[in-house]
Each structure stands twice: as C-alpha cells, then as structure tokens.
Design a protein around this motif. Structure first.
Motif, PDB file in Angstrom:
ATOM      1  N   ASN A  18       0.821  -1.219   0.000  1.00 52.45           N
ATOM      2  CA  ASN A  18       0.000   0.000   0.000  1.00 52.45           C
ATOM      3  C   ASN A  18       0.849   1.261   0.000  1.00 52.45           C
ATOM      4  O   ASN A  18       0.455   2.265  -0.589  1.00 52.45           O
ATOM      5  CB  ASN A  18      -0.968  -0.019   1.182  1.00 52.45           C
ATOM      6  CG  ASN A  18      -2.073  -1.020   0.969  1.00 52.45           C
ATOM      7  OD1 ASN A  18      -2.726  -1.003  -0.046  1.00 52.45           O
ATOM      8  ND2 ASN A  18      -2.256  -1.906   1.917  1.00 52.45           N
ATOM      9  N   LEU A  19       2.013   1.210   0.632  1.00 58.94           N
ATOM     10  CA  LEU A  19       2.910   2.364   0.599  1.00 58.94           C
ATOM     11  C   LEU A  19       3.413   2.614  -0.818  1.00 58.94           C
ATOM     12  O   LEU A  19       3.458   3.769  -1.273  1.00 58.94           O
ATOM     13  CB  LEU A  19       4.084   2.142   1.553  1.00 58.94           C
ATOM     14  CG  LEU A  19       5.045   3.302   1.721  1.00 58.94           C
ATOM     15  CD1 LEU A  19       4.326   4.491   2.354  1.00 58.94           C
ATOM     16  CD2 LEU A  19       6.223   2.879   2.582  1.00 58.94           C
ATOM     17  N   SER A  20       3.770   1.549  -1.529  1.00 65.12           N
ATOM     18  CA  SER A  20       4.254   1.727  -2.900  1.00 65.12           C
ATOM     19  C   SER A  20       3.130   2.215  -3.826  1.00 65.12           C
ATOM     20  O   SER A  20       3.364   3.078  -4.678  1.00 65.12           O
ATOM     21  CB  SER A  20       4.869   0.434  -3.421  1.00 65.12           C
ATOM     22  OG  SER A  20       3.920  -0.580  -3.463  1.00 65.12           O
ATOM     23  N   VAL A  21       1.926   1.699  -3.664  1.00 64.55           N
ATOM     24  CA  VAL A  21       0.806   2.171  -4.483  1.00 64.55           C
ATOM     25  C   VAL A  21       0.492   3.630  -4.165  1.00 64.55           C
ATOM     26  O   VAL A  21       0.226   4.426  -5.067  1.00 64.55           O
ATOM     27  CB  VAL A  21      -0.442   1.277  -4.293  1.00 64.55           C
ATOM     28  CG1 VAL A  21      -1.668   1.890  -4.951  1.00 64.55           C
ATOM     29  CG2 VAL A  21      -0.180  -0.110  -4.844  1.00 64.55           C
ATOM     30  N   ALA A  25       0.482   6.258  -7.215  1.00 60.89           N
ATOM     31  CA  ALA A  25      -0.874   6.574  -7.678  1.00 60.89           C
ATOM     32  C   ALA A  25      -1.047   7.994  -8.218  1.00 60.89           C
ATOM     33  O   ALA A  25      -1.675   8.157  -9.271  1.00 60.89           O
ATOM     34  CB  ALA A  25      -1.887   6.304  -6.565  1.00 60.89           C
ATOM     35  N   PRO A  26      -0.522   9.029  -7.567  1.00 62.83           N
ATOM     36  CA  PRO A  26      -0.746  10.371  -8.128  1.00 62.83           C
ATOM     37  C   PRO A  26      -0.107  10.571  -9.505  1.00 62.83           C
ATOM     38  O   PRO A  26      -0.564  11.405 -10.281  1.00 62.83           O
ATOM     39  CB  PRO A  26      -0.101  11.309  -7.105  1.00 62.83           C
ATOM     40  CG  PRO A  26      -0.024  10.537  -5.863  1.00 62.83           C
ATOM     41  CD  PRO A  26       0.120   9.110  -6.268  1.00 62.83           C
ATOM     42  N   GLY A  31      -5.591  13.498 -11.853  1.00 58.81           N
ATOM     43  CA  GLY A  31      -6.610  14.250 -11.145  1.00 58.81           C
ATOM     44  C   GLY A  31      -6.868  13.816  -9.712  1.00 58.81           C
ATOM     45  O   GLY A  31      -6.024  13.233  -9.036  1.00 58.81           O
ATOM     46  N   SER A  32      -8.065  14.131  -9.271  1.00 57.16           N
ATOM     47  CA  SER A  32      -8.420  13.890  -7.876  1.00 57.16           C
ATOM     48  C   SER A  32      -8.540  12.402  -7.554  1.00 57.16           C
ATOM     49  O   SER A  32      -8.356  12.005  -6.409  1.00 57.16           O
ATOM     50  CB  SER A  32      -9.731  14.595  -7.534  1.00 57.16           C
ATOM     51  OG  SER A  32     -10.782  14.063  -8.316  1.00 57.16           O
ATOM     52  N   GLN A  33      -8.817  11.575  -8.559  1.00 61.60           N
ATOM     53  CA  GLN A  33      -8.916  10.139  -8.306  1.00 61.60           C
ATOM     54  C   GLN A  33      -7.553   9.572  -7.882  1.00 61.60           C
ATOM     55  O   GLN A  33      -7.480   8.734  -6.992  1.00 61.60           O
ATOM     56  CB  GLN A  33      -9.427   9.412  -9.538  1.00 61.60           C
ATOM     57  CG  GLN A  33      -9.705   7.943  -9.286  1.00 61.60           C
ATOM     58  CD  GLN A  33     -10.314   7.249 -10.499  1.00 61.60           C
ATOM     59  OE1 GLN A  33     -10.418   7.844 -11.565  1.00 61.60           O
ATOM     60  NE2 GLN A  33     -10.712   6.016 -10.319  1.00 61.60           N
ATOM     61  N   GLY A  40      -6.100   6.994   0.413  1.00 63.84           N
ATOM     62  CA  GLY A  40      -6.687   5.758   0.930  1.00 63.84           C
ATOM     63  C   GLY A  40      -5.654   4.678   1.165  1.00 63.84           C
ATOM     64  O   GLY A  40      -5.632   4.023   2.217  1.00 63.84           O
ATOM     65  N   MET A  41      -4.768   4.480   0.209  1.00 65.18           N
ATOM     66  CA  MET A  41      -3.714   3.474   0.367  1.00 65.18           C
ATOM     67  C   MET A  41      -2.732   3.882   1.458  1.00 65.18           C
ATOM     68  O   MET A  41      -2.216   3.033   2.184  1.00 65.18           O
ATOM     69  CB  MET A  41      -2.971   3.271  -0.953  1.00 65.18           C
ATOM     70  CG  MET A  41      -3.819   2.641  -2.012  1.00 65.18           C
ATOM     71  SD  MET A  41      -4.276   0.970  -1.567  1.00 65.18           S
ATOM     72  CE  MET A  41      -4.519   0.251  -3.134  1.00 65.18           C
TER      73      MET A  41
END
Length: 63
Positions: A18-21, A25-26, A31-33, A40-41
């Motif tokens: 989860n730290l790597s994701v 992720a950004p 965008g905001s997703q 969340g991760m």
C-alpha cells in the motif's frame, strides 16, 4: 480472518504494497482520483505500520 490479518507477514505485505501504491498513484492516475487513491492506500499502510510497531513491543523474550 482476524488471525490472518494480524499476522506479521500479512502486515508487512499490507504496509509495503500500500505504501508503494500510494507513492505511485498520483503519477499513474490523473486528477483527484489519483490523489484520493494515494490517501486511501496511505491510510491502510499507516494502519499496518502502526500495528507492526505496536506488536513489536509485546513480543518480549522470556526465559
């Protein structure tokens, strides 16, 4: 299920994955997703990390 989720290997997996994701992720999702995915991760990773630290103190070696 609780025993599986509180085992050390599972907590390490949750923390690192989860730290790597959260870090990627950004940049991978626009965008905001992407930002919300990272948040969340990051929260899940933080929870797993806190559980690892908290459980480390309770496993004292007794003779």
């Amino acid at each position: 299920m609780k025993k599986l989720l509180s085992s050390r290997p599972t907590l390490w997996f949750l923390f690192l994955f989860n730290l790597s994701v959260a870090a990627v992720a950004p940049f991978a999702i626009e965008g905001s997703q992407g930002v919300m995915t990272a948040v969340g991760m990051g929260v899940v990773s933080l929870g797993a990390g806190v559980s690892l630290i908290r459980d480390r103190g309770g496993k004292a070696v007794t003779r």
